[in-house]
Design a protein around this motif. Structure first.
Motif, PDB file in Angstrom:
ATOM      1  N   VAL A  93      14.818  31.622  -7.875  1.00  0.00           N
ATOM      2  CA  VAL A  93      13.936  32.056  -8.956  1.00  0.00           C
ATOM      3  C   VAL A  93      13.378  33.462  -8.727  1.00  0.00           C
ATOM      4  O   VAL A  93      13.124  34.208  -9.681  1.00  0.00           O
ATOM      5  CB  VAL A  93      12.786  31.026  -9.144  1.00  0.00           C
ATOM      6  CG1 VAL A  93      11.825  31.046  -7.977  1.00  0.00           C
ATOM      7  CG2 VAL A  93      12.057  31.243 -10.463  1.00  0.00           C
ATOM      8  N   ASP A  94      13.212  33.862  -7.472  1.00  0.00           N
ATOM      9  CA  ASP A  94      12.669  35.190  -7.166  1.00  0.00           C
ATOM     10  C   ASP A  94      13.772  36.215  -6.887  1.00  0.00           C
ATOM     11  O   ASP A  94      13.740  37.335  -7.398  1.00  0.00           O
ATOM     12  CB  ASP A  94      11.719  35.114  -5.968  1.00  0.00           C
ATOM     13  CG  ASP A  94      10.441  34.352  -6.290  1.00  0.00           C
ATOM     14  OD1 ASP A  94       9.874  34.590  -7.371  1.00  0.00           O
ATOM     15  OD2 ASP A  94      10.023  33.528  -5.464  1.00  0.00           O
ATOM     16  N   ALA A  95      14.756  35.824  -6.078  1.00  0.00           N
ATOM     17  CA  ALA A  95      15.799  36.771  -5.674  1.00  0.00           C
ATOM     18  C   ALA A  95      16.619  37.277  -6.852  1.00  0.00           C
ATOM     19  O   ALA A  95      17.142  38.396  -6.819  1.00  0.00           O
ATOM     20  CB  ALA A  95      16.716  36.130  -4.636  1.00  0.00           C
ATOM     21  N   GLY A  96      16.718  36.475  -7.910  1.00  0.00           N
ATOM     22  CA  GLY A  96      17.514  36.883  -9.067  1.00  0.00           C
ATOM     23  C   GLY A  96      16.888  37.994  -9.890  1.00  0.00           C
ATOM     24  O   GLY A  96      17.566  38.637 -10.701  1.00  0.00           O
ATOM     25  N   ALA A  97      15.599  38.253  -9.676  1.00  0.00           N
ATOM     26  CA  ALA A  97      14.888  39.234 -10.512  1.00  0.00           C
ATOM     27  C   ALA A  97      15.450  40.644 -10.350  1.00  0.00           C
ATOM     28  O   ALA A  97      15.563  41.394 -11.330  1.00  0.00           O
ATOM     29  CB  ALA A  97      13.397  39.211 -10.187  1.00  0.00           C
ATOM     30  N   SER A  98      15.803  41.028  -9.129  1.00  0.00           N
ATOM     31  CA  SER A  98      16.312  42.384  -8.913  1.00  0.00           C
ATOM     32  C   SER A  98      17.678  42.569  -9.573  1.00  0.00           C
ATOM     33  O   SER A  98      18.005  43.659 -10.065  1.00  0.00           O
ATOM     34  CB  SER A  98      16.399  42.694  -7.409  1.00  0.00           C
ATOM     35  OG  SER A  98      17.276  41.800  -6.754  1.00  0.00           O
ATOM     36  N   ALA A  99      18.485  41.503  -9.600  1.00  0.00           N
ATOM     37  CA  ALA A  99      19.782  41.570 -10.264  1.00  0.00           C
ATOM     38  C   ALA A  99      19.600  41.789 -11.766  1.00  0.00           C
ATOM     39  O   ALA A  99      20.286  42.613 -12.379  1.00  0.00           O
ATOM     40  CB  ALA A  99      20.584  40.294 -10.011  1.00  0.00           C
ATOM     41  N   VAL A 100      18.654  41.069 -12.341  1.00  0.00           N
ATOM     42  CA  VAL A 100      18.358  41.240 -13.772  1.00  0.00           C
ATOM     43  C   VAL A 100      17.907  42.664 -14.051  1.00  0.00           C
ATOM     44  O   VAL A 100      18.368  43.317 -15.000  1.00  0.00           O
ATOM     45  CB  VAL A 100      17.277  40.233 -14.232  1.00  0.00           C
ATOM     46  CG1 VAL A 100      16.842  40.529 -15.674  1.00  0.00           C
ATOM     47  CG2 VAL A 100      17.788  38.803 -14.119  1.00  0.00           C
ATOM     48  N   GLN A 101      17.009  43.172 -13.219  1.00  0.00           N
ATOM     49  CA  GLN A 101      16.480  44.521 -13.415  1.00  0.00           C
ATOM     50  C   GLN A 101      17.598  45.572 -13.359  1.00  0.00           C
ATOM     51  O   GLN A 101      17.622  46.503 -14.173  1.00  0.00           O
ATOM     52  CB  GLN A 101      15.423  44.838 -12.360  1.00  0.00           C
ATOM     53  CG  GLN A 101      14.671  46.144 -12.600  1.00  0.00           C
ATOM     54  CD  GLN A 101      13.837  46.106 -13.873  1.00  0.00           C
ATOM     55  OE1 GLN A 101      12.980  45.223 -14.030  1.00  0.00           O
ATOM     56  NE2 GLN A 101      14.096  47.024 -14.787  1.00  0.00           N
ATOM     57  N   SER A 102      18.534  45.402 -12.432  1.00  0.00           N
ATOM     58  CA  SER A 102      19.622  46.378 -12.299  1.00  0.00           C
ATOM     59  C   SER A 102      20.498  46.407 -13.545  1.00  0.00           C
ATOM     60  O   SER A 102      20.940  47.477 -13.988  1.00  0.00           O
ATOM     61  CB  SER A 102      20.464  46.070 -11.053  1.00  0.00           C
ATOM     62  OG  SER A 102      21.103  44.811 -11.164  1.00  0.00           O
ATOM     63  N   ALA A 103      20.744  45.221 -14.131  1.00  0.00           N
ATOM     64  CA  ALA A 103      21.549  45.160 -15.351  1.00  0.00           C
ATOM     65  C   ALA A 103      20.805  45.782 -16.533  1.00  0.00           C
ATOM     66  O   ALA A 103      21.381  46.565 -17.302  1.00  0.00           O
ATOM     67  CB  ALA A 103      21.925  43.719 -15.665  1.00  0.00           C
ATOM     68  N   VAL A 104      19.540  45.453 -16.658  1.00  0.00           N
ATOM     69  CA  VAL A 104      18.729  45.991 -17.757  1.00  0.00           C
ATOM     70  C   VAL A 104      18.634  47.514 -17.638  1.00  0.00           C
ATOM     71  O   VAL A 104      18.731  48.241 -18.639  1.00  0.00           O
ATOM     72  CB  VAL A 104      17.333  45.332 -17.779  1.00  0.00           C
ATOM     73  CG1 VAL A 104      16.411  46.033 -18.772  1.00  0.00           C
ATOM     74  CG2 VAL A 104      17.459  43.847 -18.121  1.00  0.00           C
TER      75      VAL A 104
END
Length: 328
Positions: A93-104
């Motif tokens: 739930v936390d580690a996935g946030a940076s991946a989302v940010q990079s795509a956005v």
């Protein structure tokens, strides 16, 4: 003249083919892992979406292998290859946030599906409220044992949203039964084999003491059932529950060995894909999946909602045969 006309026709066909290729939408799906049946059903539903079958969408499904670092690398690949949208079911739930940010940051919309991520950068999320399922499954166990006795809890991967929220639901139900004692509470990482090993150990550590088993997914509940049978015990003397409505769990529910709550993988996957296409096409798209007519309480709302909540369906004697008929 005839050669000129043929050349012009060939050039026109080539341009049309090139334009069609450019119009094809490239979408990546990044589920946390593909070992268990639930995510296999989810993936098959994506591949069965009308836009994929027609060739409008070029879909690539990545196997996250239950590893946040693997998922981050997969996002890097999709960003480099300029995907038009990403569907994301994170392992953490936390580690996935940076991946989302990079795509956005790269201008790629990310649609969440099935599991949540602590990020406000998701364009939309299509899933089910795991707190509700956690409560319902625990309550079914507690009702069967009369709100007294001892239970064990088999959790999903620690740090995944489903594990966190289902445990919240489990605890809410347990708070209503203060005379019930939790003898053991450990993770088996959504794995049937790991759950079987845990249950074997617990049956040895707590002989004739375990009355109920709360498995946070069906695979783990089924692993517990296998351990009970291997020990020569009567499965029906235990109250056992799981979540997802996978095929073996439907069969076990029909046999009276456990209860399950169906999580609609098809609705989560196809709903997320409709939203991914909608955002990739800047809103110039009407949903093609039939799930929007199936769930009247989950309207499309022009693709603008941040959260689309797919309802749970408790597996019952009345609906189990119909659910089984949908499985190949």
């Amino acid at each position: 003249m005839r050669k000129l006309l043929i050349a012009l026709a060939s050039a026109t066909a080539l341009l049309a083919t090139s334009a069609a290729a450019q119009e094809k939408i490239k979408i990546g799906a990044a589920p946390y892992g593909l070992n268990a049946e639930f995510m296999q059903i989810w993936t098959a539903a994506l591949q069965d979406h009308p836009a994929v079958k027609s060739g409008e969408v070029e879909l690539t499904v990545f196997d996250g292998r239950y590893d946040a670092l693997v998922q981050q690398d997969q996002f890097k690949t999709m960003i480099t290859q300029k995907y038009n949208a990403i569907i994301f079911a994170p392992i953490d739930v936390d580690a996935g946030a940076s991946a989302v940010q990079s795509a956005v940051d790269a201008g790629i919309p990310v649609i969440g599906s099935n599991t949540r991520v602590n990020s406000d950068q998701l364009t939309s999320y299509v899933g089910s409220d795991d707190t509700v399922s956690g409560y319902l499954e625990a309550k079914s166990v507690l009702d069967k044992i009369g709100c007294k006795g001892n239970v064990v809890i088999i959790e999903g991967p620690v740090g995944q949203s489903a594990q966190i929220q289902r445990l919240q639901g489990n605890k809410k139900a347990l708070a209503e039964c203060p005379n019930v004692k939790v003898l053991e509470d450990q993770t088996a990482n959504w794995s049937r084999a790991e759950a079987q090993t845990l249950m074997e150990n617990w049956l040895t550590s707590h002989p004739n003491q375990i009355n109920g088993i709360i498995g946070q997914n069906d695979e783990m509940a089924l692993g517990a059932i296998e351990a009970i049978k291997a020990a020569g015990l009567d499965v029906k003397s235990f109250a056992i529950a799981g979540i997802d409505g996978v095929t073996d769990a439907l069969r076990a529910a029909k046999a009276g060995e456990m209860t399950s709550i169906l999580q609609d993988a098809r609705a989560q996957a196809q709903g997320a894909l409709d939203l991914a296409i909608f955002n990739a096409k800047k809103g110039d798209y009407k949903p093609e999946s039939d799930i929007w007519t199936t769930y009247k309480d989950m309207p499309w709302n022009d693709g603008k909602d941040k959260t689309y909540n797919v309802p749970w369906t408790p597996v019952t004697a009345e609906n189990v045969d119909k659910l089984l008929s949908t499985r190949k």
